[in-house]
Write a protein that holds these residues in place. Structure first.
Motif, short mmCIF file in Angstrom:
data_model
loop_
_atom_site.label_atom_id
_atom_site.label_comp_id
_atom_site.label_asym_id
_atom_site.label_seq_id
_atom_site.Cartn_x
_atom_site.Cartn_y
_atom_site.Cartn_z
N GLU A 65 -73.04 64.17 60.91
CA GLU A 65 -71.93 65.09 61.15
C GLU A 65 -72.10 66.34 61.74
OE1 GLU A 65 -69.17 63.36 61.46
OE2 GLU A 65 -69.60 61.40 60.14
N LYS A 66 -71.29 67.24 62.12
CA LYS A 66 -71.30 68.51 62.46
C LYS A 66 -72.01 69.31 61.52
CE LYS A 66 -68.24 68.11 66.52
NZ LYS A 66 -66.95 68.61 67.20
N TYR A 102 -63.01 76.26 62.18
CA TYR A 102 -64.22 75.55 61.89
C TYR A 102 -63.94 74.76 60.82
CZ TYR A 102 -66.30 79.28 64.50
OH TYR A 102 -66.96 80.14 65.43
N PHE A 103 -63.27 74.52 59.93
CA PHE A 103 -62.92 73.85 58.75
C PHE A 103 -62.11 72.50 59.42
CE2 PHE A 103 -63.48 77.57 55.87
CZ PHE A 103 -64.29 76.83 54.93
N GLY A 104 -61.52 72.71 60.54
CA GLY A 104 -61.06 71.41 61.00
C GLY A 104 -62.26 70.70 61.92
N ILE A 105 -62.61 71.46 62.65
CA ILE A 105 -63.85 70.76 63.48
C ILE A 105 -64.72 70.18 62.82
CG2 ILE A 105 -65.55 71.50 65.24
CD1 ILE A 105 -63.58 73.58 66.26
N THR A 106 -65.35 70.80 61.61
CA THR A 106 -66.36 70.35 60.69
C THR A 106 -65.89 69.42 59.73
OG1 THR A 106 -67.05 72.64 61.23
CG2 THR A 106 -68.63 71.35 60.06
N ASP A 107 -64.92 68.81 59.84
CA ASP A 107 -64.69 67.53 58.79
C ASP A 107 -65.56 66.65 58.78
OD1 ASP A 107 -62.66 66.45 57.08
OD2 ASP A 107 -61.79 65.22 58.43
N LYS A 108 -66.13 66.46 57.47
CA LYS A 108 -67.11 65.34 57.12
C LYS A 108 -68.36 66.10 57.45
CE LYS A 108 -63.90 62.39 56.79
NZ LYS A 108 -63.34 61.78 55.27
N GLY A 109 -68.52 67.27 57.77
CA GLY A 109 -69.96 67.90 58.04
C GLY A 109 -70.12 68.90 57.12
N THR A 110 -71.09 69.90 57.52
CA THR A 110 -71.45 71.02 56.60
C THR A 110 -71.06 72.41 57.27
OG1 THR A 110 -73.26 69.57 55.77
CG2 THR A 110 -73.57 72.14 55.41
N ASP A 148 -62.99 67.70 54.63
CA ASP A 148 -63.75 67.32 53.59
C ASP A 148 -65.19 67.90 54.25
OD1 ASP A 148 -65.62 66.14 51.99
OD2 ASP A 148 -65.52 64.10 52.89
N VAL A 149 -65.47 68.98 53.71
CA VAL A 149 -66.62 69.76 54.30
C VAL A 149 -67.56 70.12 52.96
CG1 VAL A 149 -65.73 70.74 56.49
CG2 VAL A 149 -65.57 72.14 54.20
N ARG A 150 -68.99 70.30 53.49
CA ARG A 150 -69.61 70.54 52.46
C ARG A 150 -69.97 72.16 52.71
NH1 ARG A 150 -74.86 68.73 50.27
NH2 ARG A 150 -75.48 70.32 48.61
N ILE A 151 -69.92 73.10 51.70
CA ILE A 151 -70.08 74.48 51.92
C ILE A 151 -71.32 75.13 51.28
CG2 ILE A 151 -69.03 76.52 51.49
CD1 ILE A 151 -66.33 75.74 51.57
N VAL A 152 -71.93 75.63 52.17
CA VAL A 152 -73.44 76.44 51.91
C VAL A 152 -73.13 77.88 52.26
CG1 VAL A 152 -75.98 76.65 51.83
CG2 VAL A 152 -74.70 74.30 52.07
N ALA A 153 -73.39 78.61 51.29
CA ALA A 153 -73.07 80.11 51.63
C ALA A 153 -74.31 81.04 51.27
CB ALA A 153 -71.96 80.80 50.58
N ALA A 154 -74.48 82.03 51.72
CA ALA A 154 -75.50 82.93 51.54
C ALA A 154 -74.95 84.35 51.74
CB ALA A 154 -76.49 82.95 52.84
#
Length: 409
Positions: A65-66, A102-110, A148-154
């Protein structure tokens, strides 16, 4: 994780180094990759935090996914909600159509949120809801959207300090920090510094067809003892500078010292987990203080101008019946002890004249020329009758007589 697997990962992502801190960060990233847990990467600017979220995404079930990497500090505060969560048509000037965000476009992605500590508080609240329920509302919309996104933050700021100062939500921190990954600063990676130097020197030699530079033993010791506040990014820049500018291909300690900053501020560190201030926080706090004081000054000026305009309008209305337009300017402070703005009203009739006298004596306002013209005009209209002139001016005979004597009329 075994050594073979670790080396495979390093080759795939061009990761150079064998320090324990780096290996531990890579090991944690690979272990958490198959899950959907949120990850918070902590480390100073320039340590290479952007490698970890890419590694996590590529080794997760979402790898097909994206993947979006977003620098939260580079998006203006006024548009960041629209960028992240989308907007409806006509929700603001320039919104000529719908946007998924971005949260709509990246659905199922990270999604990788770099510099998450720079998010405005309102955006932090929206992000918290996405983490908890997967729901959000577009800017200008009313319909609840699902993602449904996976969030990685820094982040490279001291988040706990930001929480104490009210600049970051504590509940959001704990949601993001489900799995923390600490990226070590370059000064703690030992021999990795020399490995990275050789890599950057080799790339410069190949790219620009230059003789490859090398370090003497003295230069190596200087490399290892320097604190590298800019971390890997600073090491890369210095290596490139020496590759192009140095006439000698063998870099001695003396040559290297010309490329490494010597001012004390260049070696001030930005501790993340041991307390202290991030290198940019003092400047940011100073700017916030200046802007806050400026806003207060502007508000006070606007309030004073509004009060002044109201008093001038009232004075003009009161004097309209006598045929005179007498501008009355109220001082910001009472000219005499106990004198209040309400004393500008003509009650008794002599209050206005007494106020003018007090202002002239106090030096706040010079109304002498204006008062002379008014008295002369009143006497002409009254054909020299002082009583009628005093009535038209709204003052007593005594005050008018004093004015005539003062002006030499």
């Amino acid at each position: 994780m075994n050594t073979t697997e670790l080396q495979r990962i390093k080759q795939r992502y061009n990761i150079v180094g064998n320090s324990d801190g780096l290996n531990h960060a890579l090991d944690v990233a690979l272990q958490v990759a198959p899950t959907d847990l949120s990850v918070l990467i902590v480390g100073e600017s320039g340590v290479g935090k952007e490698i970890i979220p890419r590694l996590i995404h590529d080794n997760s079930p979402r790898r097909r996914e994206k993947y979006f990497a977003i620098n939260c500090g580079s998006i203006p505060e006024g548009t960041i909600d629209s960028e992240l969560f989308g907007h409806e048509k006509g929700s603001f000037t320039g919104a000529i159509g719908e946007s998924e965000g971005y949260f709509g476009i990246t659905d199922k992605g990270t999604i990788f949120l770099d510099e998450v500590g720079e998010l405005p508080l309102a955006t932090q609240a929206r992000l918290l809801r996405v983490l908890e329920t997967g729901e959000y509302i577009r800017v200008g919309g009313t319909k609840i959207m699902k993602t449904d996104v996976r969030i990685v933050a820094a982040t490279n700021v001291n988040i706990r300090k930001a929480i104490r100062e009210g600049r970051f939500r504590e509940d959001l921190y704990y949601r993001l920090n489900t799995i923390p990954i600490q990226m070590p600063p370059l000064r703690d990676r030992g021999e990795d510094i020399l490995l990275l130097f050789r890599l950057f020197a080799m790339k410069m030699a190949e790219k620009y067809r230059l003789p490859k530079i090398s370090l003497t033993d003295e230069a190596k010791q200087l490399m290892l003892s320097y604190k590298w506040p800019g971390n890997v990014r600073q090491l890369k820049n210095i290596t490139e500078q020496m590759s192009v500018l140095s006439p000698s291909r063998e870099i001695s300690g003396e040559i290297l010292s010309h490329y490494i900053p010597h001012d004390p501020e260049s070696t001030e560190l930005a501790p993340i987990t041991k307390g202290g201030n991030h290198s940019y926080e003092n400047e940011r706090e100073l700017l916030y203080k200046i802007l806050y004081e400026l806003r207060g000054n502007v508000s006070n000026l606007r309030r004073d101008m509004s009060s002044l305009r109201k008093q001038i309008d009232e004075a003009r209305g009161l004097n309209g019946a006598t045929g005179f337009q007498t501008p009355i300017i109220a001082p910001t402070k009472p000219a005499m002890p106990g004198l209040q703005p309400s004393s500008l009203q003509p009650q008794p009739l002599d209050a206005e004249a007494e106020l003018i006298e007090a202002e002239e004596e106090d030096g706040d306002l010079n109304l002498t020329s204006l008062g002379r013209q008014m008295v002369e005009k009143a006497l002409r209209m009254a054909n020299g009758n002082r009583k009628k002139a005093a009535t038209a001016l709204g003052i007593s005979d005594r005050t008018l007589y004093r004015r005539i004597k003062q002006y030499g009329l």
